[in-house]
Design a protein around this motif. Structure first.
Motif, PDB file in Angstrom:
ATOM      1  N   SER A  58       0.835  -1.207   0.000  1.00 31.68           N
ATOM      2  CA  SER A  58       0.000   0.000   0.000  1.00 31.68           C
ATOM      3  C   SER A  58       0.874   1.262   0.000  1.00 31.68           C
ATOM      4  N   LYS A  59       2.153   1.104   0.396  1.00 33.32           N
ATOM      5  CA  LYS A  59       3.035   2.270   0.385  1.00 33.32           C
ATOM      6  C   LYS A  59       3.586   2.562  -1.015  1.00 33.32           C
ATOM      7  N   LEU A  60       3.508   1.567  -1.899  1.00 34.56           N
ATOM      8  CA  LEU A  60       4.070   1.781  -3.237  1.00 34.56           C
ATOM      9  C   LEU A  60       3.304   2.868  -3.977  1.00 34.56           C
ATOM     10  N   GLU A  61       2.010   2.888  -3.757  1.00 37.72           N
ATOM     11  CA  GLU A  61       1.192   3.893  -4.443  1.00 37.72           C
ATOM     12  C   GLU A  61       1.610   5.304  -4.058  1.00 37.72           C
ATOM     13  N   SER A  62       1.852   5.474  -2.723  1.00 38.96           N
ATOM     14  CA  SER A  62       2.231   6.823  -2.297  1.00 38.96           C
ATOM     15  C   SER A  62       3.651   7.171  -2.716  1.00 38.96           C
ATOM     16  N   ILE A 107       4.538   5.551  -7.783  1.00 37.96           N
ATOM     17  CA  ILE A 107       4.783   4.511  -8.771  1.00 37.96           C
ATOM     18  C   ILE A 107       3.444   4.007  -9.255  1.00 37.96           C
ATOM     19  N   ARG A 108       3.302   3.893 -10.564  1.00 38.54           N
ATOM     20  CA  ARG A 108       2.050   3.323 -11.071  1.00 38.54           C
ATOM     21  C   ARG A 108       2.091   1.825 -10.837  1.00 38.54           C
ATOM     22  N   LEU A 109       1.176   1.341 -10.006  1.00 34.74           N
ATOM     23  CA  LEU A 109       1.207  -0.067  -9.638  1.00 34.74           C
ATOM     24  C   LEU A 109       1.169  -0.966 -10.871  1.00 34.74           C
ATOM     25  N   SER A 110       0.412  -0.530 -11.869  1.00 37.45           N
ATOM     26  CA  SER A 110       0.275  -1.375 -13.060  1.00 37.45           C
ATOM     27  C   SER A 110       1.564  -1.429 -13.887  1.00 37.45           C
ATOM     28  N   ASP A 111       2.518  -0.506 -13.597  1.00 33.88           N
ATOM     29  CA  ASP A 111       3.791  -0.513 -14.321  1.00 33.88           C
ATOM     30  C   ASP A 111       4.819  -1.470 -13.715  1.00 33.88           C
ATOM     31  N   ILE A 112       4.564  -1.912 -12.490  1.00 37.24           N
ATOM     32  CA  ILE A 112       5.575  -2.709 -11.781  1.00 37.24           C
ATOM     33  C   ILE A 112       5.723  -4.097 -12.393  1.00 37.24           C
ATOM     34  N   LYS A 113       6.996  -4.470 -12.603  1.00 31.44           N
ATOM     35  CA  LYS A 113       7.254  -5.815 -13.128  1.00 31.44           C
ATOM     36  C   LYS A 113       7.872  -6.724 -12.072  1.00 31.44           C
ATOM     37  N   ALA A 114       8.714  -6.135 -11.207  1.00 34.10           N
ATOM     38  CA  ALA A 114       9.349  -6.962 -10.174  1.00 34.10           C
ATOM     39  C   ALA A 114       9.889  -6.084  -9.056  1.00 34.10           C
ATOM     40  N   LEU A 115      10.090  -6.689  -7.889  1.00 34.38           N
ATOM     41  CA  LEU A 115      10.724  -5.992  -6.758  1.00 34.38           C
ATOM     42  C   LEU A 115      11.884  -6.847  -6.273  1.00 34.38           C
ATOM     43  N   ILE A 127      12.827  -1.356  -7.786  1.00 40.07           N
ATOM     44  CA  ILE A 127      11.537  -1.604  -8.419  1.00 40.07           C
ATOM     45  C   ILE A 127      11.752  -1.586  -9.922  1.00 40.07           C
ATOM     46  N   VAL A 128      11.489  -2.698 -10.542  1.00 37.54           N
ATOM     47  CA  VAL A 128      11.620  -2.774 -11.991  1.00 37.54           C
ATOM     48  C   VAL A 128      10.245  -2.473 -12.587  1.00 37.54           C
ATOM     49  N   THR A 129      10.205  -1.446 -13.432  1.00 37.23           N
ATOM     50  CA  THR A 129       8.919  -1.088 -14.045  1.00 37.23           C
ATOM     51  C   THR A 129       9.020  -1.221 -15.561  1.00 37.23           C
ATOM     52  N   VAL A 130       7.913  -0.980 -16.255  1.00 35.24           N
ATOM     53  CA  VAL A 130       7.919  -1.131 -17.716  1.00 35.24           C
ATOM     54  C   VAL A 130       8.933  -0.213 -18.385  1.00 35.24           C
ATOM     55  N   ASP A 131       9.188   0.975 -17.746  1.00 29.23           N
ATOM     56  CA  ASP A 131      10.163   1.843 -18.407  1.00 29.23           C
ATOM     57  C   ASP A 131      11.420   2.071 -17.582  1.00 29.23           C
ATOM     58  N   GLY A 132      11.995   1.001 -17.064  1.00 28.88           N
ATOM     59  CA  GLY A 132      13.268   1.126 -16.365  1.00 28.88           C
ATOM     60  C   GLY A 132      13.173   0.626 -14.944  1.00 28.88           C
ATOM     61  N   GLU A 133      14.088   1.129 -14.121  1.00 27.87           N
ATOM     62  CA  GLU A 133      14.053   0.698 -12.731  1.00 27.87           C
ATOM     63  C   GLU A 133      14.517   1.812 -11.824  1.00 27.87           C
ATOM     64  N   GLN A 134      14.114   1.742 -10.564  1.00 29.16           N
ATOM     65  CA  GLN A 134      14.563   2.728  -9.592  1.00 29.16           C
ATOM     66  C   GLN A 134      14.681   2.072  -8.229  1.00 29.16           C
ATOM     67  N   VAL A 135      15.561   2.680  -7.385  1.00 23.87           N
ATOM     68  CA  VAL A 135      15.735   2.113  -6.046  1.00 23.87           C
ATOM     69  C   VAL A 135      15.081   3.051  -5.047  1.00 23.87           C
TER      70      VAL A 135
END
Ligand code: SF4
Ligand code: SF4
Ligand code: SF4
Ligand code: FES
Lengths: 315, 165
Positions: free
Chosen positions: A113-117, A120-128, A137-145
């Protein structure tokens, strides 16, 4: 698949194949990448369902009193989950010999529930994935820590016991937090009362907090009793207060500080904060820590002659 | 008024109003949970010795302080008692040998819980009183009643803004 994940799977396969256990309880991938789900495996062919990542939040010890009653069960467990197991063994709710504990060193888990705040678009997340103290956080357009303080479950931010205290086999190393989140209850009694009044007013009495808690295993909870009626079922602030106050008392010296109650609360009540306050009191007064294998008996099921005296004017 | 409403509290408010109108001191309503073998007998002795003490305490007799579920105290506050006192046999004197030692831990943690929840700790009193301490019982009731009078009527377990009725 990480190395630890493959070792968990191998171990699960081994203990199912050699008949050491009938069932393995662990986490499997959820329907979305930022969730996992409990999984119950009784066939060695299915072990590849098992995962280990920063969203393996569920404290699976909650299933043991029923599932490990008459059979041998392997459980994949974080250090806090293992404290639950220790407490359940001490309270005779599960037998050590019925368990095979696959313990994990921990680096903290994410409260989805903290990811939303965290923008980060939850639907973009591919992996943690774990990245030192933080989370990649790996998302559709890259990754961030992201820093742990942004996304970790509240209790994890205060947790220093990240090595399993009891296990049959252990994988992975703990990553200790560089700082501990301080307790943040207001100091003044009136403000505290106000704080909790606001918190408890939100409660809808869904009892998710109780159901998820491995140490709330009573077959008939006081909150469901009709005779005597400890608290009415309706969700009004006074009755919610009665429910939470009594539950906190029931968990005094028994709550192992996993924070699951707070994570599952649909309305975001800071339950674990009250639990943490009580655990501090227990530690200060009795030098006792729930779920620590060194404790011989449940705190309130025993006493010492020289325990502190709560009488206000004893002569 | 439903059966769940805080009966005691409504009554206290009513009484406060009446006593103010009549120029009397407000009488708090206190719940006393007393062990049969010591404190209850002590209260009895205070009565039979005709000691004077305020009629503020409603007594529940329990077989032992070890019988006192902390939820008794929580429910008393939820129902709006102005104060709650729990009295048991002195350590070492419990009729059942160990009941009061178990009670001691529960009560100590109950005090921490009240504190964590921000309830005024002065409204709860725990004490050891033996069967021969009639005097002490009367004094305790006197002192505790004074203490509660100073605090005034209990406004309830939740802050006024959040009250349901
Ligand atoms: S509470 Fe501690 S052991 Fe449990 S998941 Fe959080 S960091 Fe890991
Ligand atoms: S009360 Fe909450 S933090 Fe404590 S053991 Fe239960 S779920 Fe975990
Ligand atoms: S999970 Fe939250 S809303 Fe549900 S009963 Fe617990 S505190 Fe209330
Ligand atoms: S008999 Fe009085 S406290 Fe146990």
């Amino acid at each position: 698949m990480t190395e630890i994940e493959s070792r968990i799977r191998e171990e699960a396969k081994k203990v199912l194949e050699n008949g050491l256990v009938d069932l393995v309880i662990g986490w499997a991938a959820g329907s979305v990448p930022f969730r996992t789900t409990p999984v119950f495996i009784d066939n060695a062919q299915d072990v590849d369902k098992l995962v280990w990542n920063p969203v393996c939040a569920n404290n699976l010890a909650v299933y043991l009193p029923k599932m490990a009653k008459n059979r041998k069960v392997a459980i994949v467990a974080k250090p806090c989950d293992i404290r639950s197991i220790v407490a359940l063994i001490q309270e005779n709710q599960v037998k050590r010999e019925n368990l095979y504990i696959i313990g994990l060193g921990c680096a903290g888990v994410v409260d989805p529930s903290k990811l939303e705040s965290a923008a980060i678009r939850l639907s973009d997340i591919k992996a943690l994935e774990w990245e030192g103290e933080g989370i990649r956080i790996v998302t559709v357009d890259g990754e961030q820590v992201l820093r742990s303080t942004e996304v970790h479950r509240e209790m994890c931010l205060a947790c220093t016991k990240r090595e399993p205290a009891l296990y049959d086999v252990k994988f992975g190393e703990a990553v200790l937090p560089s700082q501990i989140k301080p307790r943040e209850l207001p100091e003044l009694p009136e403000e505290r009362q106000k704080y909790w009044s606001e918190q408890f007013s939100k409660c809808i009495r869904c009892y998710a907090c109780r159901q998820i808690c491995p140490n709330c295993y009573c077959e008939v909870c006081f909150a469901d009793r009709v005779e005597p009626k400890w608290t009415a079922k309706k969700a009004v602030p006074e009755e919610n207060w009665m429910f939470h106050a009594t539950r906190a008392m029931h968990l005094a010296g028994r709550c192992i500080q996993c924070g699951e109650c707070e994570r599952v609360c649909p309305v975001g009540i800071r339950i674990a904060e009250l639990m943490r306050e009580m655990a501090e009191a227990v530690k200060n007064k009795y030098d006792y820590e729930a779920g620590d294998p060194k404790e011989e008996a449940p705190l309130l099921g025993t006493f010492r002659e020289n325990d502190i005296d709560p009488a206000q004017h004893s002569e | 008024m439903s059966e769940d409403s805080t009966l005691v509290q409504e009554r206290t408010e009513q009484e406060t109003k009446e006593s103010a109108e009549q120029g009397r001191t407000w009488q708090p309503i206190i719940l006393g949970i007393l062990c049969n073998w010591c404190s209850y007998a002590g209260a009895d002795l205070a009565g039979s010795s005709r000691l004077q003490y305020p009629e503020t305490v409603r007594i529940i007799r329990v077989p032992c302080s070890g019988r006192v579920d902390p939820a008794f105290v929580l429910k008393a506050f939820r129902k709006g008692f102005d104060g709650v006192m729990v009295l048991g046999c002195h350590p070492g004197d419990c009729h059942y040998a160990k009941g009061n030692y178990y009670a001691r831990r529960r009560i100590a943690l109950l005090q921490d819980l009240l504190k964590a929840l921000g309830l005024p700790e002065e409204r709860f009193h725990f004490e050891w009183v033996s069967a021969s301490e009639g005097n002490r019982f009367a004094e305790l009731v006197q002192e505790f009643t004074e203490q509660i009078r100073r605090l005034g009527p209990f406004k309830g377990v939740v802050a006024v803004e959040n009250k349901s009725s």
